[in-house]
Scaffold this active site. Structure first.
Site, mmCIF file in Angstrom:
data_model
loop_
_atom_site.group_PDB
_atom_site.id
_atom_site.type_symbol
_atom_site.label_atom_id
_atom_site.label_comp_id
_atom_site.label_asym_id
_atom_site.label_seq_id
_atom_site.Cartn_x
_atom_site.Cartn_y
_atom_site.Cartn_z
ATOM 1 N N LYS A 274 2.319 2.989 0.872
ATOM 2 C CA LYS A 274 1.295 4.031 0.889
ATOM 3 C C LYS A 274 1.865 5.324 1.449
ATOM 4 O O LYS A 274 2.734 5.301 2.327
ATOM 5 C CB LYS A 274 0.098 3.596 1.751
ATOM 6 C CG LYS A 274 -0.390 2.179 1.495
ATOM 7 C CD LYS A 274 -1.488 1.792 2.458
ATOM 8 C CE LYS A 274 -1.785 0.309 2.401
ATOM 9 N NZ LYS A 274 -0.769 -0.503 3.106
ATOM 10 N N ASP B 45 2.250 -6.111 1.591
ATOM 11 C CA ASP B 45 1.597 -4.806 1.716
ATOM 12 C C ASP B 45 2.125 -4.087 2.951
ATOM 13 O O ASP B 45 1.977 -4.562 4.077
ATOM 14 C CB ASP B 45 0.081 -5.000 1.835
ATOM 15 C CG ASP B 45 -0.661 -3.675 1.965
ATOM 16 O OD1 ASP B 45 -1.082 -3.134 0.924
ATOM 17 O OD2 ASP B 45 -0.808 -3.182 3.102
ATOM 18 N N TYR C 3 3.278 2.500 8.818
ATOM 19 C CA TYR C 3 3.565 1.307 9.603
ATOM 20 C C TYR C 3 4.941 1.365 10.274
ATOM 21 O O TYR C 3 5.210 0.578 11.170
ATOM 22 C CB TYR C 3 3.492 0.055 8.734
ATOM 23 C CG TYR C 3 2.159 -0.217 8.091
ATOM 24 C CD1 TYR C 3 1.025 0.539 8.396
ATOM 25 C CD2 TYR C 3 2.013 -1.244 7.169
ATOM 26 C CE1 TYR C 3 -0.189 0.290 7.796
ATOM 27 C CE2 TYR C 3 0.802 -1.512 6.566
ATOM 28 C CZ TYR C 3 -0.298 -0.738 6.876
ATOM 29 O OH TYR C 3 -1.499 -1.000 6.267
ATOM 30 N N HIS D 122 -3.017 6.694 1.397
ATOM 31 C CA HIS D 122 -3.454 5.865 2.516
ATOM 32 C C HIS D 122 -4.791 6.298 3.113
ATOM 33 O O HIS D 122 -5.553 5.467 3.608
ATOM 34 C CB HIS D 122 -2.376 5.904 3.609
ATOM 35 C CG HIS D 122 -2.411 4.742 4.545
ATOM 36 N ND1 HIS D 122 -1.300 4.311 5.227
ATOM 37 C CD2 HIS D 122 -3.410 3.917 4.935
ATOM 38 C CE1 HIS D 122 -1.607 3.279 5.976
ATOM 39 N NE2 HIS D 122 -2.893 3.023 5.828
#
Length: 288
Positions: free
Chosen positions: A73, A43, A48, A106
């Site tokens: 996401k 994931d 990120y 997200h």
């Protein structure tokens, strides 16, 4: 639904019982160690800023793409149809893959007080197109509460298949969980260990001793027994393996209720982090 291999989404897509979360993970070795430990669900997210690293690790691991379940996401600053499509293409490029197994919105709010509904509607329309064209195997949302999900359901042709939100003992967000389960939306848990603070909680430690398991294993088993897919992360291979070893015991229902009703513990997500900062600054000001 649940099969022998994992959870089954409403469209029949299967995914493993556990995934490996990559928030703040910056080293390829950690991803490679997770895959070597047995994880097949990775994931990540555009936010990120590690998709290139994840992609490099996936190319090195030697595991066929069809055996992996890969999630990314679109971040809240890229809500809207065109931006969502562009974010998806950027994720594919960085991850070095031809498709995603799961693509999520997200966060529902681009900023506090924003008129989020038309943006979410347009982003969901983009996800539906990607799903219809076979570019993703499943679509869903992240950090959506019932009121956000209701809006999507009113305007969607395809119901979200997953809602990923913070879930763990002391913060089960049970209203959101019940809403999802009543509508066939699979729940996923980010921060299933409460950012590590639950590993020292007295009740969790008591149950760990009772069942002969680690505190982390108690938290992850708690997720599974509530039909929630946990996304733990660790940098240590021995803990990665231990987090997967949660299928040889069952928490008694009385203890599940104790964990569901324990005082609020650990993280509260981004909103709580912001409130903590505000409270801290206010306290400092008042002490002057």
């Amino acid at each position: 639904m649940i099969s022998e291999k994992g959870f089954v989404l409403e469209n029949g897509t299967e995914l493993p019982f556990l995934g490996f979360g990559t928030w703040l993970v910056k080293e390829e070795k950690i991803i490679l160690d997770a895959l070597a430990s047995g994880y097949r669900h990775i994931d990540t997210a555009r936010k990120y800023e590690n998709e290139k690293m994840v992609g490099n690790a996936l190319r090195q691991c030697g595991i066929p793409r069809r055996e992996l379940f890969l999630t990314s996401k679109v971040w809240k600053t890229d809500l809207g149809y065109d931006k969502t499509m562009a974010s998806f293409e950027a994720s594919l490029k960085d991850l070095q893959v031809q498709y995603l197994d799961l693509f999520l919105i997200h966060w529902p709010l681009p900023f506090p007080g924003a008129d989020w509904k038309p943006l979410v509607t347009e982003s969901w329309r983009a996800l539906e197109r990607l799903y219809d064209e076979g570019a993703v195997r499943a679509i869903g949302v992240c950090n959506f509460l019932p009121q956000h999900l209701l809006h999507v359901l009113k305007t969607a042709n395809t119901v979200p298949m997953i809602d990923q939100f913070e879930f763990h003992p002391g913060y089960p967000q049970y209203e959101t969980l019940q809403f999802c389960q009543s509508r066939g939306i699979q729940a996923e848990a980010w921060s299933p260990l409460g950012r590590g603070r639950l590993l020292e909680d007295p009740l969790v430690l008591e149950l760990a001793k009772k069942y002969g398991k680690s505190p982390a294993q108690i938290c992850l088993r708690f997720c599974l027994q509530n039909n929630v897919l946990p996304l733990p992360k660790s940098s240590a291979p021995e803990r990665m393996k231990a987090n997967l070893d949660i299928f040889d015991f069952e928490i008694e229902q009385e203890d599940i209720y104790r964990l569901l009703t324990m005082p609020r513990q650990a993280g509260r997500g981004f909103i709580r982090s912001i409130l903590n900062k505000v409270e801290s600054r206010l306290s400092t000001y008042l002490d002057r």
